[in-house]
Design a protein around this motif. Structure first.
Motif, mmCIF file in Angstrom:
data_model
loop_
_atom_site.group_PDB
_atom_site.id
_atom_site.type_symbol
_atom_site.label_atom_id
_atom_site.label_comp_id
_atom_site.label_asym_id
_atom_site.label_seq_id
_atom_site.Cartn_x
_atom_site.Cartn_y
_atom_site.Cartn_z
ATOM 1 N N GLY A 86 -9.115 19.145 2.179
ATOM 2 C CA GLY A 86 -9.405 17.786 2.641
ATOM 3 C C GLY A 86 -8.298 16.807 2.302
ATOM 4 O O GLY A 86 -7.899 15.994 3.136
ATOM 5 N N SER A 87 -7.780 16.900 1.085
ATOM 6 C CA SER A 87 -6.715 15.970 0.699
ATOM 7 C C SER A 87 -5.425 16.265 1.451
ATOM 8 O O SER A 87 -4.669 15.345 1.767
ATOM 9 C CB SER A 87 -6.497 15.997 -0.813
ATOM 10 N N LEU A 88 -5.170 17.535 1.779
ATOM 11 C CA LEU A 88 -3.977 17.866 2.562
ATOM 12 C C LEU A 88 -4.090 17.364 4.001
ATOM 13 O O LEU A 88 -3.101 16.901 4.571
ATOM 14 C CB LEU A 88 -3.717 19.368 2.540
ATOM 15 N N VAL A 89 -5.277 17.431 4.584
ATOM 16 C CA VAL A 89 -5.481 16.888 5.929
ATOM 17 C C VAL A 89 -5.281 15.374 5.897
ATOM 18 O O VAL A 89 -4.617 14.796 6.768
ATOM 19 C CB VAL A 89 -6.885 17.255 6.472
ATOM 20 N N LEU A 90 -5.818 14.719 4.881
ATOM 21 C CA LEU A 90 -5.658 13.280 4.720
ATOM 22 C C LEU A 90 -4.176 12.921 4.569
ATOM 23 O O LEU A 90 -3.674 12.009 5.229
ATOM 24 C CB LEU A 90 -6.451 12.824 3.493
ATOM 25 N N ALA A 91 -3.462 13.657 3.732
ATOM 26 C CA ALA A 91 -2.029 13.402 3.537
ATOM 27 C C ALA A 91 -1.238 13.683 4.810
ATOM 28 O O ALA A 91 -0.299 12.959 5.142
ATOM 29 C CB ALA A 91 -1.506 14.258 2.392
ATOM 30 N N GLY A 92 -1.617 14.737 5.527
ATOM 31 C CA GLY A 92 -0.947 15.040 6.788
ATOM 32 C C GLY A 92 -1.117 13.923 7.804
ATOM 33 O O GLY A 92 -0.184 13.601 8.546
ATOM 34 N N GLY A 105 -0.426 -0.386 9.586
ATOM 35 C CA GLY A 105 0.819 0.043 10.198
ATOM 36 C C GLY A 105 0.628 0.372 11.671
ATOM 37 O O GLY A 105 -0.468 0.270 12.216
ATOM 38 N N PRO A 106 1.693 0.795 12.333
ATOM 39 C CA PRO A 106 1.607 1.119 13.754
ATOM 40 C C PRO A 106 0.666 2.285 14.052
ATOM 41 O O PRO A 106 0.110 2.371 15.135
ATOM 42 C CB PRO A 106 3.032 1.471 14.156
ATOM 43 N N ALA A 107 0.450 3.176 13.109
ATOM 44 C CA ALA A 107 -0.416 4.335 13.339
ATOM 45 C C ALA A 107 -1.881 3.960 13.411
ATOM 46 O O ALA A 107 -2.694 4.760 13.842
ATOM 47 C CB ALA A 107 -0.204 5.370 12.242
ATOM 48 N N GLY A 108 -2.220 2.753 13.009
ATOM 49 C CA GLY A 108 -3.608 2.317 13.076
ATOM 50 C C GLY A 108 -4.158 2.293 14.488
ATOM 51 O O GLY A 108 -5.355 2.316 14.694
ATOM 52 N N GLN A 124 1.922 11.873 9.463
ATOM 53 C CA GLN A 124 2.048 11.705 10.910
ATOM 54 C C GLN A 124 2.040 10.230 11.272
ATOM 55 O O GLN A 124 2.782 9.802 12.145
ATOM 56 C CB GLN A 124 0.925 12.438 11.645
ATOM 57 N N GLY A 125 1.233 9.449 10.575
ATOM 58 C CA GLY A 125 1.215 8.015 10.813
ATOM 59 C C GLY A 125 2.559 7.367 10.519
ATOM 60 O O GLY A 125 2.967 6.430 11.193
ATOM 61 N N ALA A 126 3.256 7.873 9.524
ATOM 62 C CA ALA A 126 4.578 7.342 9.193
ATOM 63 C C ALA A 126 5.604 7.665 10.272
ATOM 64 O O ALA A 126 6.596 6.966 10.420
ATOM 65 C CB ALA A 126 5.041 7.892 7.849
ATOM 66 N N ALA A 179 0.839 -1.199 0.000
ATOM 67 C CA ALA A 179 0.000 0.000 0.000
ATOM 68 C C ALA A 179 0.871 1.245 0.000
ATOM 69 O O ALA A 179 0.562 2.229 -0.676
ATOM 70 C CB ALA A 179 -0.945 -0.010 1.195
ATOM 71 N N ALA A 180 1.965 1.214 0.749
ATOM 72 C CA ALA A 180 2.879 2.359 0.781
ATOM 73 C C ALA A 180 3.504 2.589 -0.594
ATOM 74 O O ALA A 180 3.669 3.732 -1.027
ATOM 75 C CB ALA A 180 3.954 2.144 1.835
ATOM 76 N N ALA A 181 3.840 1.501 -1.285
ATOM 77 C CA ALA A 181 4.410 1.647 -2.634
ATOM 78 C C ALA A 181 3.389 2.255 -3.588
ATOM 79 O O ALA A 181 3.715 3.157 -4.366
ATOM 80 C CB ALA A 181 4.882 0.289 -3.138
#
Length: 124
Positions: free
Chosen positions: A90-96, A51-54, A100-102, A5-7
């Protein structure tokens, strides 16, 4: 699964600016735009929750908030605000949230309970 998924997320993030630049010439329909929203949210959710952020409530809440903001923007519920601005927000909040999850568990991986649950060979 999270690595795949990351790829795909990397490919998506690399190609999206190109698509945005040529989208007006392609005259994409709203259905295609909504398809991109669904694909992005599904891809991001798989990457985030495997991932761990879940397990991080703030990251999950920010991800959901970004997805909802983007969706209601595409639905036109934020009129008279320009759809391009609200969809971008909205897409920037999602990407942020994904960024942060990474970062979860990277500050001090030895002290992180989530990283302790992983086998030693999975951490590299």
């Amino acid at each position: 699964m999270a690595a795949c998924a990351a790829a795909w997320c990397g490919v998506h993030c690399a190609l999206t600016p190109l698509l945005v630049a040529v989208a007006p010439a392609l005259a994409l329909s709203e259905g295609v735009e909504r398809g991109f929203l669904v694909g992005t949210v599904v891809l991001g959710a798989v990457m985030l929750f495997l991932g761990p952020a879940g397990r991080n409530a703030i990251v999950r809440l920010a991800f959901a908030g970004g997805a909802v903001l983007w969706a209601i923007s595409l639905a036109g519920w934020l009129e008279p605000l320009p759809e391009t601005a609200t969809s971008t927000a909205g897409s920037l909040v999602l990407a942020g949230a994904l960024l942060q999850g990474a970062r979860v568990c990277q500050a001090d991986a030895r002290a992180c309970a989530v990283c302790d649950d992983e086998p030693a060979d999975a951490r590299g």
